[in-house]
Design a protein around this motif. Structure first.
Motif, short mmCIF file in Angstrom:
data_model
loop_
_atom_site.label_atom_id
_atom_site.label_comp_id
_atom_site.label_asym_id
_atom_site.label_seq_id
_atom_site.Cartn_x
_atom_site.Cartn_y
_atom_site.Cartn_z
N ALA A 34 -53.88 16.17 -5.76
CA ALA A 34 -52.31 15.62 -7.11
C ALA A 34 -51.07 16.49 -6.57
N LEU A 35 -49.73 15.48 -6.56
CA LEU A 35 -49.18 15.92 -7.18
C LEU A 35 -48.62 15.88 -8.15
N LEU A 36 -48.23 16.73 -8.33
CA LEU A 36 -47.39 18.10 -10.09
C LEU A 36 -45.82 17.75 -9.98
N VAL A 37 -45.33 16.89 -10.09
CA VAL A 37 -44.05 16.56 -10.37
C VAL A 37 -42.84 17.00 -11.53
N PHE A 38 -41.57 17.53 -11.30
CA PHE A 38 -40.89 17.96 -12.82
C PHE A 38 -39.26 16.81 -12.14
N ASP A 39 -38.88 17.74 -12.76
CA ASP A 39 -37.09 16.98 -12.02
C ASP A 39 -36.55 18.27 -12.08
N LEU A 40 -35.99 18.87 -10.89
CA LEU A 40 -35.25 20.02 -10.81
C LEU A 40 -33.60 20.12 -11.98
N THR A 41 -33.51 18.63 -12.42
CA THR A 41 -32.37 18.85 -13.15
C THR A 41 -32.52 18.84 -14.49
N ARG A 42 -33.99 19.42 -14.65
CA ARG A 42 -34.32 19.05 -16.32
C ARG A 42 -35.02 20.30 -16.37
N LYS A 43 -34.94 21.45 -16.88
CA LYS A 43 -35.59 22.06 -17.57
C LYS A 43 -37.15 22.22 -17.94
N GLN A 44 -36.68 21.06 -18.92
CA GLN A 44 -37.52 21.06 -19.78
C GLN A 44 -39.43 19.77 -19.07
N THR A 95 -34.72 27.45 -10.34
CA THR A 95 -34.71 27.73 -8.99
C THR A 95 -35.78 27.80 -8.37
N ARG A 96 -35.73 27.90 -6.81
CA ARG A 96 -36.72 27.80 -6.27
C ARG A 96 -37.99 29.11 -6.97
N ALA A 97 -37.58 30.02 -6.23
CA ALA A 97 -38.77 31.05 -7.63
C ALA A 97 -39.04 30.94 -8.46
N GLU A 98 -38.24 30.36 -9.15
CA GLU A 98 -39.65 30.11 -10.29
C GLU A 98 -39.97 29.26 -10.40
N ALA A 99 -40.18 27.84 -9.32
CA ALA A 99 -40.95 27.50 -9.18
C ALA A 99 -42.24 27.73 -8.10
N GLU A 100 -41.65 28.38 -7.07
CA GLU A 100 -42.95 28.68 -6.51
C GLU A 100 -43.85 30.21 -6.95
N ALA A 101 -43.00 30.63 -8.23
CA ALA A 101 -43.98 32.22 -8.61
C ALA A 101 -44.54 30.89 -10.19
N TRP A 102 -44.53 30.70 -10.14
CA TRP A 102 -44.93 29.86 -10.99
C TRP A 102 -46.68 29.21 -10.35
N ALA A 103 -46.34 28.29 -9.04
CA ALA A 103 -47.34 27.68 -8.21
C ALA A 103 -48.76 28.88 -7.87
N ILE A 117 -51.42 27.25 -6.72
CA ILE A 117 -51.34 25.49 -6.54
C ILE A 117 -51.15 26.09 -4.96
N LEU A 118 -51.32 25.29 -3.83
CA LEU A 118 -51.31 25.27 -2.70
C LEU A 118 -49.87 25.73 -2.46
N GLU A 119 -48.98 25.16 -2.34
CA GLU A 119 -47.57 25.24 -1.81
C GLU A 119 -46.74 24.21 -3.37
N TYR A 120 -45.36 25.16 -3.01
CA TYR A 120 -44.10 24.34 -3.96
C TYR A 120 -43.35 23.33 -3.19
N VAL A 121 -43.00 22.35 -2.95
CA VAL A 121 -41.58 20.97 -2.10
C VAL A 121 -40.77 21.07 -2.87
N GLU A 122 -40.12 21.44 -2.52
CA GLU A 122 -38.68 20.13 -2.97
C GLU A 122 -38.66 19.03 -2.76
N THR A 123 -37.96 18.33 -3.12
CA THR A 123 -38.07 16.54 -1.85
C THR A 123 -37.29 15.85 -3.44
N SER A 124 -36.27 14.95 -2.32
CA SER A 124 -35.51 13.80 -3.33
C SER A 124 -36.02 12.10 -2.19
#
Length: 230
Positions: A90-100, A148-156, A161-168
């Protein structure tokens, strides 16, 4: 009959809130393009991509990723959840520009883990990285990053979670990486004997399953048979 151009087929689901770019990510992976305007996904849509061998040996196999792009609206959640069964990744996707949308990933992960198999491979994806840069050309003052990347990596890390990746999806940055990381871990699990390749509930099948009609994607890209990719 010729052998299929893949050795294993794995079912992946893209999950997360509506508007995070899940459809755009699958379009980018399957067709190598970005569509700035896309209809909201209703229920689930399907696509596929054959991933060639990557990384160091012993991975010398091709894996077909069967991609299920799920709707993010609450209205369709009962339909969406039904497709979690039999998923190996699974890819668990969120929008970096929308905190919610980041705040909701815990709920999505809980739903996934209640329904999917215990060994499901999950990568957290922060999408729309092109809008989360200091020089972002978004027209209203630059960087729109809310996570932030730090927030997302800490949550992962906290959630296994295997890994956190930022995509476009727009530029294509790291889209291949996100999907390939899932495929690589699934392959490691296959090698470790974690899947019954004759049991559809495992989310992984050997080459005897399905047909041989998919397009092999590497330098050239094509639309998947069976209904498109987004």
């Amino acid at each position: 009959m010729s052998s299929p151009p893949w050795d294993y087929i794995a079912k992946l689901v893209c999950i997360g809130d509506s508007g995070c770019g899940k459809s755009s990510l699958t379009i980018r992976l399957c067709e190598g393009r970005f569509s700035p305007h896309h209809d909201v996904t209703i229920g689930v849509e399907f696509g596929s991509r054959i991933v060639p061998p990557t990384g160091p040996p012993p991975r010398q196999k091709h894996m077909k990723l069967s991609l299920w792009d799920t709707a993010g609206q609450e209205t369709y959640k009962s339909v969406t959840r039904s497709y979690f069964r039999g998923a190996s990744g699974a890819l668990l996707v969120f929008d970096l520009t929308r905190k919610q949308t980041f705040q909701h990933v815990t709920d999505w992960l809980n739903d996934l883990r209640q329904i999917a198999e215990p060994d499901i491979v999950v990568v957290l994806v922060g999408n729309k990285a092109d809008l989360a840069q200091p020089d972002s050309p978004d027209g209203d003052g630059g960087n729109r990053r809310e996570v932030t990347r730090a927030e997302a990596e800490a949550w992962a890390r906290r959630n296994g979670i295997l890994e956190y990746v930022e995509t476009s999806a727009k530029s294509g940055d790291n889209v291949e990486k996100a999907f390939t990381r899932v495929a690589e871990r699934i392959y490691q699990n296959i090698q470790a004997g974690k899947y019954d390749l004759n049991d559809r509930r495992s989310g992984v099948k050997g080459p005897g399953a399905g047909g041989n009609r998919q397009v092999r994607l590497g330098p050239d890209r094509g639309k998947a048979s069976g209904g498109g990719c987004c």
